[in-house]
Design a protein around this motif. Structure first.
Motif, PDB file in Angstrom:
ATOM      1  N   UNK A 199      57.705  42.454  45.762  1.00 35.92           N
ATOM      2  CA  UNK A 199      56.955  43.294  45.019  1.00 35.92           C
ATOM      3  C   UNK A 199      55.598  42.228  44.801  1.00 35.92           C
ATOM      4  N   UNK A 200      54.270  42.799  44.701  1.00 38.74           N
ATOM      5  CA  UNK A 200      53.316  41.999  44.881  1.00 38.74           C
ATOM      6  C   UNK A 200      52.267  42.281  43.751  1.00 38.74           C
ATOM      7  N   UNK A 201      52.082  41.485  42.528  1.00 40.92           N
ATOM      8  CA  UNK A 201      50.998  41.809  41.636  1.00 40.92           C
ATOM      9  C   UNK A 201      49.721  40.822  41.979  1.00 40.92           C
ATOM     10  N   UNK A 202      48.697  41.589  42.285  1.00 38.53           N
ATOM     11  CA  UNK A 202      47.427  40.746  42.592  1.00 38.53           C
ATOM     12  C   UNK A 202      46.212  41.281  41.856  1.00 38.53           C
ATOM     13  N   UNK A 203      45.622  40.283  41.337  1.00 43.65           N
ATOM     14  CA  UNK A 203      44.110  40.438  40.687  1.00 43.65           C
ATOM     15  C   UNK A 203      43.144  40.409  41.452  1.00 43.65           C
ATOM     16  N   UNK A 204      42.098  40.978  40.997  1.00 43.59           N
ATOM     17  CA  UNK A 204      40.968  41.068  41.727  1.00 43.59           C
ATOM     18  C   UNK A 204      39.899  41.374  40.659  1.00 43.59           C
ATOM     19  N   UNK A 205      38.496  41.171  40.871  1.00 47.32           N
ATOM     20  CA  UNK A 205      37.542  41.670  40.152  1.00 47.32           C
ATOM     21  C   UNK A 205      36.783  42.800  41.130  1.00 47.32           C
ATOM     22  N   UNK A 206      37.087  43.011  42.270  1.00 47.93           N
ATOM     23  CA  UNK A 206      36.592  43.712  43.133  1.00 47.93           C
ATOM     24  C   UNK A 206      37.345  45.082  43.735  1.00 47.93           C
ATOM     25  N   UNK A 207      36.997  46.221  43.360  1.00 47.10           N
ATOM     26  CA  UNK A 207      37.833  47.489  43.671  1.00 47.10           C
ATOM     27  C   UNK A 207      37.745  47.792  45.061  1.00 47.10           C
ATOM     28  N   UNK A 208      36.856  47.586  45.891  1.00 48.16           N
ATOM     29  CA  UNK A 208      37.071  47.663  47.286  1.00 48.16           C
ATOM     30  C   UNK A 208      38.023  46.956  48.004  1.00 48.16           C
TER      31      UNK A 208
END
Length: 251
Positions: A183-192
């Protein structure tokens, strides 16, 4: 079944509320994109999951285990990449990974596997201080992947990568659940970026969870609220902008 679940999880620093009573539901075997502007509370939430900072209120469970009672058992199941990873600059990339391998009591072959996964095999003997920013990001990701843990918590793992590197890491993350049953929880500030690798998304702003669900749910939510929905990035920006305006009115 949810691999990660929070109940009104809150973190305050004095009068500042970094994370404000969020309820996350990260499904087992999914890639969950944790999305928000810089400073929204993503890293703080992830640090709470890793025991790097203690929650002020609320609770969370990881793989059915509760924090802080089961902290050690939780950490044994997690591979993590939080902010800029730190390495011993006078050691090679390979030697840095061997330190992690020994701490986790893993076989020597796990280092080779991790280097291969992130495309650093040919640079394994180079000193870490001579790595580019993108290579350091890859090495940090290799450290998270070593041992193929069932849960991965990755904080903006494509920062500093060129477009080719971003594509490679994004494809890798997208395939991890099938490849390793994780299972992966990955953060970003870029929706694309998130849109191309996540099954579900959680959108956070100023510590508050504004949305949680599938990308299809997000589009439907946008239609109902009258946001632009042709491009999900526009939906994301409209959602953040409206929340910021409401916060301004509340003040």
């Amino acid at each position: 079944m949810n691999m990660i679940e929070t109940n009104k999880l809150t973190k305050t620093y004095g009068d500042f509320k970094a994370v404000a009573g969020i309820n996350l539901h990260v499904r087992k075997g999914s890639v969950y994109g944790f999305l928000g502007p810089n400073g929204a509370g993503k890293s703080t939430t992830m640090k709470m999951f890793l025991g790097l900072t203690k929650q002020s209120k609320g609770t969370f469970t990881i793989d059915g285990k509760s924090y802080p009672q089961d902290r050690q058992a939780i950490l044994r199941e997690i591979g993590s990449f939080i902010e800029a990873p730190a390495f011993y600059g006078n050691l090679s990339g390979e030697e840095n990974l061997h330190i992690i391998r020994k701490i986790l009591s893993l076989p020597k072959s796990s280092v080779d596997d991790a280097l291969e996964l992130v495309g650093l095999t040919e640079h394994r003997k180079r000193l870490a201080r001579k790595y580019s920013l993108g290579m350091k990001q890859r090495l940090g990701l290799a450290g998270a992947l070593i041992g193929k843990p069932p849960i991965l918590i990755l904080d903006e793992p494509t920062n500093g990568l060129d477009p080719v590197g971003i594509h490679e890491i994004r494809t890798l993350i997208r395939n991890l659940p099938k490849q390793f049953d994780c299972t992966v929880l990955v953060s970003s500030h870029l929706l694309p970026e998130v849109e191309l690798m996540a099954d579900d998304v959680g959108i956070i702003n100023h510590g508050r969870l504004l949305f949680e669900g599938s990308l299809a749910d997000l589009k439907q939510d946008a239609v109902q609220k009258g946001y632009s929905h042709e491009h999900l990035e526009d939906t994301f920006l409209a959602m953040i902008d409206e929340d910021n305006q409401q916060r301004g009115r509340r003040r």
